[in-house]
Design a protein around this motif. Structure first.
Motif, short mmCIF file in Angstrom:
data_model
loop_
_atom_site.label_atom_id
_atom_site.label_comp_id
_atom_site.label_asym_id
_atom_site.label_seq_id
_atom_site.Cartn_x
_atom_site.Cartn_y
_atom_site.Cartn_z
N GLY A 292 0.83 -1.34 -0.01
CA GLY A 292 -0.02 -0.08 0.05
C GLY A 292 1.06 1.34 0.00
O GLY A 292 1.88 1.24 0.96
N VAL A 293 0.53 2.06 -0.91
CA VAL A 293 1.29 3.40 -0.97
C VAL A 293 0.24 4.60 -0.71
O VAL A 293 -0.66 4.85 -1.40
N PHE A 294 0.54 5.21 0.49
CA PHE A 294 -0.36 6.46 0.84
C PHE A 294 -0.39 7.69 -0.26
O PHE A 294 0.73 7.82 -0.74
N GLU A 295 -1.24 8.45 -0.10
CA GLU A 295 -1.38 9.60 -0.97
C GLU A 295 -0.34 10.49 -0.58
O GLU A 295 0.18 10.62 0.43
N GLU A 296 0.06 11.32 -1.67
CA GLU A 296 1.18 12.17 -1.36
C GLU A 296 1.04 13.36 -2.25
O GLU A 296 1.11 13.12 -3.58
N ASP A 297 1.05 14.59 -1.63
CA ASP A 297 1.04 15.70 -2.73
C ASP A 297 -0.47 15.50 -3.55
O ASP A 297 -1.19 15.47 -3.17
N GLU A 298 -0.01 15.54 -4.78
CA GLU A 298 -1.21 15.37 -6.05
C GLU A 298 -1.66 13.90 -6.37
O GLU A 298 -2.18 13.61 -7.11
N ASN A 299 -0.69 12.94 -5.94
CA ASN A 299 -0.61 11.70 -6.33
C ASN A 299 -1.64 10.89 -5.24
O ASN A 299 -1.64 10.90 -3.96
N PRO A 300 -2.48 10.18 -5.86
CA PRO A 300 -3.63 9.30 -5.05
C PRO A 300 -2.82 8.12 -4.36
O PRO A 300 -1.99 7.54 -4.86
N GLU A 301 -3.61 7.49 -3.30
CA GLU A 301 -3.00 6.35 -2.94
C GLU A 301 -3.22 5.32 -3.84
O GLU A 301 -4.13 5.37 -4.56
N PHE A 302 -2.54 4.19 -3.54
CA PHE A 302 -2.57 3.08 -4.42
C PHE A 302 -2.01 1.79 -3.87
O PHE A 302 -1.46 1.74 -2.96
N SER A 303 -2.54 0.62 -4.40
CA SER A 303 -2.12 -0.61 -3.89
C SER A 303 -1.43 -1.48 -5.03
O SER A 303 -2.21 -1.28 -6.10
N TYR A 304 -1.02 -2.38 -4.64
CA TYR A 304 -0.47 -3.48 -5.96
C TYR A 304 -0.04 -4.54 -5.20
O TYR A 304 0.37 -4.85 -4.05
N SER A 305 -0.17 -5.69 -6.04
CA SER A 305 0.23 -7.04 -5.81
C SER A 305 1.76 -7.31 -6.14
O SER A 305 2.10 -6.67 -7.02
N THR A 306 2.10 -8.32 -5.16
CA THR A 306 3.52 -8.84 -5.93
C THR A 306 3.44 -10.31 -5.41
O THR A 306 3.46 -10.61 -4.18
N GLY A 307 3.64 -11.31 -6.42
CA GLY A 307 3.61 -12.44 -6.21
C GLY A 307 2.62 -13.26 -7.08
O GLY A 307 2.71 -14.52 -7.28
N PHE A 308 1.37 -12.62 -7.69
CA PHE A 308 0.67 -13.24 -8.55
C PHE A 308 1.20 -13.79 -9.61
O PHE A 308 0.94 -14.92 -10.03
N TRP A 309 2.26 -13.34 -10.21
CA TRP A 309 2.92 -13.71 -11.50
C TRP A 309 3.76 -15.05 -11.09
O TRP A 309 3.92 -15.96 -11.95
N LEU A 310 4.29 -15.07 -10.02
CA LEU A 310 5.14 -16.05 -9.60
C LEU A 310 4.36 -17.31 -9.27
O LEU A 310 4.46 -18.31 -9.57
N THR A 311 3.52 -16.91 -8.55
CA THR A 311 2.33 -18.20 -7.82
C THR A 311 1.49 -18.80 -8.96
O THR A 311 1.10 -19.89 -8.95
N HIS A 312 0.65 -17.78 -9.71
CA HIS A 312 -0.29 -18.19 -10.65
C HIS A 312 -0.10 -17.82 -12.05
O HIS A 312 -1.09 -17.97 -12.90
N ARG A 313 1.10 -17.13 -12.50
CA ARG A 313 1.43 -16.73 -14.00
C ARG A 313 0.06 -15.76 -14.35
O ARG A 313 -0.02 -15.67 -15.35
N HIS A 314 -0.34 -14.97 -13.16
CA HIS A 314 -1.09 -14.04 -13.58
C HIS A 314 -0.43 -12.51 -13.37
O HIS A 314 0.22 -12.30 -12.26
#
Length: 167
Positions: free
Chosen positions: A32-54
């Motif tokens: 999770g990356v919190f909002e900073e200045d004009e940039n909105p917060e966002f989230s991302y996965s790490t591991g979907f590609w490794l575990t499920h090739r997605h």
């Protein structure tokens, strides 16, 4: 595929060790990356590609809690063998609204998914952006219909969402 899971533990700093431990335990990590200045917060996965090739998934402007639950639901669906099409309106990611998974251009990786780049040791993994509609069901590429400021969901596609929908 060589990843940070293959690194010697003593070669990793404490934060990297924690990250790797979470991927080992759960199969993926929610960053999770919190909002900073004009940039909105966002989230991302790490591991979907490794575990499920997605492809990994990034989503903007949802609370860390909501984004984490959505990513977990997607991960569980992947475990069951579900396939998520790209660039197609999807009605089964969120409970009551449609969504799209759109390709993310590698030119956006450095700015947005640094931990995934570190984990894989390069940019040779795919990533999709989960895009959600406004309260009326309009998507950011529907000019004149979409209500929130476009900055809430920046377009990370290689050549623009409209072009991605055409291909």
């Amino acid at each position: 595929m060589i990843t940070a899971l293959d690194a010697r533990v003593d070669a990793l700093d404490p934060q990297e060790q924690t990250f790797v431990a979470i991927v080992r335990e759960h199969g993926w990590h929610h960053m999770g990356v919190f909002e900073e200045d004009e940039n909105p917060e966002f989230s991302y996965s790490t591991g979907f590609w490794l575990t499920h090739r997605h492809p990994e998934i990034i989503v903007f402007s949802l609370s860390q809690d909501v984004a984490g639950r959505v990513l977990w639901d997607i991960y569980r669906d992947l475990q069951k063998g579900r396939v998520f099409p790209v660039g197609v309106r999807l009605s089964n990611i969120f409970a009551d609204i449609d969504a799209y998974l759109m390709p993310v251009g590698k030119q956006h990786y450095a700015e947005h998914i640094g931990w995934s780049r570190w984990f894989y040791g390069n940019d040779e993994f795919p990533c999709l952006q989960l895009v959600w509609p406004d309260k009326r069901g309009a998507f950011p590429w529907e000019a004149g219909r979409y209500e929130p400021p476009p900055a809430l969901q920046p377009d990370l596609s290689p050549m623009g969402w409209i072009q991605a929908l055409k291909s």
